[in-house]
Scaffold this active site. Structure first.
Site, mmCIF file in Angstrom:
data_model
loop_
_atom_site.group_PDB
_atom_site.id
_atom_site.type_symbol
_atom_site.label_atom_id
_atom_site.label_comp_id
_atom_site.label_asym_id
_atom_site.label_seq_id
_atom_site.Cartn_x
_atom_site.Cartn_y
_atom_site.Cartn_z
ATOM 1 N N GLU A 218 0.817 -1.221 0.000
ATOM 2 C CA GLU A 218 0.000 0.000 0.000
ATOM 3 C C GLU A 218 0.848 1.267 0.000
ATOM 4 O OE1 GLU A 218 -1.459 1.844 3.472
ATOM 5 O OE2 GLU A 218 -1.224 0.031 4.699
ATOM 6 N N LYS B 89 -5.479 10.786 0.888
ATOM 7 C CA LYS B 89 -5.579 9.414 1.380
ATOM 8 C C LYS B 89 -6.722 8.763 0.604
ATOM 9 C CE LYS B 89 -6.869 7.184 5.714
ATOM 10 N NZ LYS B 89 -7.194 7.461 7.124
ATOM 11 N N ASP C 251 -17.291 5.287 13.522
ATOM 12 C CA ASP C 251 -15.987 5.382 12.861
ATOM 13 C C ASP C 251 -15.423 3.968 12.736
ATOM 14 O OD1 ASP C 251 -13.550 5.929 11.797
ATOM 15 O OD2 ASP C 251 -12.993 7.476 13.243
ATOM 16 N N SER D 22 -13.353 1.577 9.970
ATOM 17 C CA SER D 22 -12.556 1.679 8.753
ATOM 18 C C SER D 22 -13.192 0.928 7.583
ATOM 19 C CB SER D 22 -11.155 1.116 9.001
ATOM 20 O OG SER D 22 -10.422 1.118 7.791
ATOM 21 N N ALA D 23 -13.116 1.550 6.411
ATOM 22 C CA ALA D 23 -13.574 0.891 5.182
ATOM 23 C C ALA D 23 -12.706 -0.336 4.857
ATOM 24 C CB ALA D 23 -13.553 1.880 4.015
ATOM 25 N N ASP D 24 -11.571 -0.480 5.536
ATOM 26 C CA ASP D 24 -10.755 -1.697 5.352
ATOM 27 C C ASP D 24 -11.585 -2.940 5.686
ATOM 28 O OD1 ASP D 24 -8.723 0.126 4.965
ATOM 29 O OD2 ASP D 24 -7.590 -0.413 6.771
ATOM 30 N N LYS E 21 -3.584 -1.671 15.578
ATOM 31 C CA LYS E 21 -3.136 -0.910 16.753
ATOM 32 C C LYS E 21 -4.249 -0.790 17.775
ATOM 33 C CE LYS E 21 0.423 2.167 15.032
ATOM 34 N NZ LYS E 21 0.403 2.031 13.569
#
Ligand code: PSU
Ligand code: MN
Length: 305
Positions: free
Chosen positions: A25, A86, A138, A140-142, A159
């Site tokens: 990435e 980003k 919130d 993540s779109a991951d 993390k």
């Protein structure tokens, strides 16, 4: 028609001849590390892939073109140019249409890797459900990308700026397997442990490749997480890192940072507050993940069909 997706000659030829390719990435370059650690990490990650028999395919958007396989000049550009966007899934088409640059997140990189026919991807840590995420949403779109895109992501867990328990719950709901590489616990990036279990423990790259192959053969949609703990010699103990993480979170809350800026803000604060210690750990775990991803990609190529 203008080229929207440009796969480098080296990556294309590796894919065509069935050689191992590992996606990398670029958010990690533009937003994950300060300069010059970002260049060092990106260049060394590519070298580690080569040393382990895989062709590295670093992914980014440059001048409105989705690029798979970058040159040294591209990496320098992503590492130094101010204001690189980003790029997660939602951002890709807008950036391309406008002729802009974008550093791809795990979600953005997975999507592009899959368009190019790459099945294995190495990174540092994935995004997840932020603390308080049940209310702020919130997330993540991951995680949603993992649910739908057939790419195996090798990472050192996530993390603990995140709520790791909710992150694993979310992955479970969306049917994403979390495999622990020689571990029973989901690793917490700087530390090898989190107190939370993985879905299955695997011992070899061949085992991961076999699970990937079964999923392909059965037509199971989506990707997988392979959680690879940071090497012991680079681990930062909980006693040392937890306070730093709490402080970074408190600063984020106080400064009112929101949305896509939250993760880069926290990463920058953690690096600054540990005066380089976390930077070294972060680089080392990335190299360790690239090594494993290269072995998995090789096992996929060796595998009997
Ligand atoms: N976590 C890290 N290092 C990183 C990131 C996350 O420890 O560099 C980056 C990755 O690119 C990841 C993105 O996909 O941040 C997640 O951002 P968000 O939380 O806004 O989805
Ligand atoms: Mn977010």
């Amino acid at each position: 028609m203008r080229t929207r997706l440009d796969v480098s000659a080296e990556v294309r030829s590796a894919l065509e001849s069935g050689k191992p390719v590992v996606a990398l990435e670029s958010t990690i370059i533009s937003h994950g590390f300060p300069y010059p650690a970002n260049v060092e990490c990106a260049v060394t990650a590519e070298q580690v892939a080569r040393e382990h028999g895989a062709v590295p395919a670093t992914i980014a958007i440059i001048g409105g073109v989705v690029r798979v396989g970058l040159g040294r000049d591209d990496i320098e550009h992503l590492a130094t140019a101010p204001g690189i966007a980003k790029a997660s899934r939602r951002d890709i088409a807008t950036l391309v249409a406008r002729g802009s640059d974008g550093a791809t997140t795990v979600a953005g990189t997975m999507l592009i890797a899959s368009l190019a026919g790459i099945r294995v991807f190495a990174t540092g840590g994935i995004g997840g459900v932020h603390r308080g995420g049940a209310e702020s949403m919130d997330i993540s779109a991951d995680l949603t990308e993992l649910a739908s895109t057939p790419v195996t992501v090798v990472c050192a867990g996530a993390k603990s700026v995140l709520d790791l328990r909710l992150t694993l719950e979310y992955l479970e709901t969306h049917g994403v397997p979390v495999l622990g590489y020689r571990t029973d616990e989901f690793p917490a990036f700087y530390t090898r442990t989190s107190g939370l279990g993985v879905d299955a423990r695997v011992e070899t790259p061949q085992e991961v490749a076999e699970i990937m192959r079964v999923r392909e053969e059965l037509g199971v949609a989506g990707g997988m997480v392979v959680a690879n703990p940071i090497p012991r010699e680079h681990e930062i103990p909980h006693e040392e890192i937890d306070g730093v993480i709490d402080r970074a979170l408190a600063e984020a809350a106080k400064s009112g940072v929101r949305g896509k800026d939250v993760t880069p803000f926290l990463l920058a604060r953690i690096h600054a507050l540990t005066s380089g210690r976390s930077e070294t750990a972060n680089k080392e775990l990335v190299y360790h993940n690239v090594e494993l991803a290269s072995q998995i990609a090789s096992a996929m190529c060796d595998a009997p069909r």
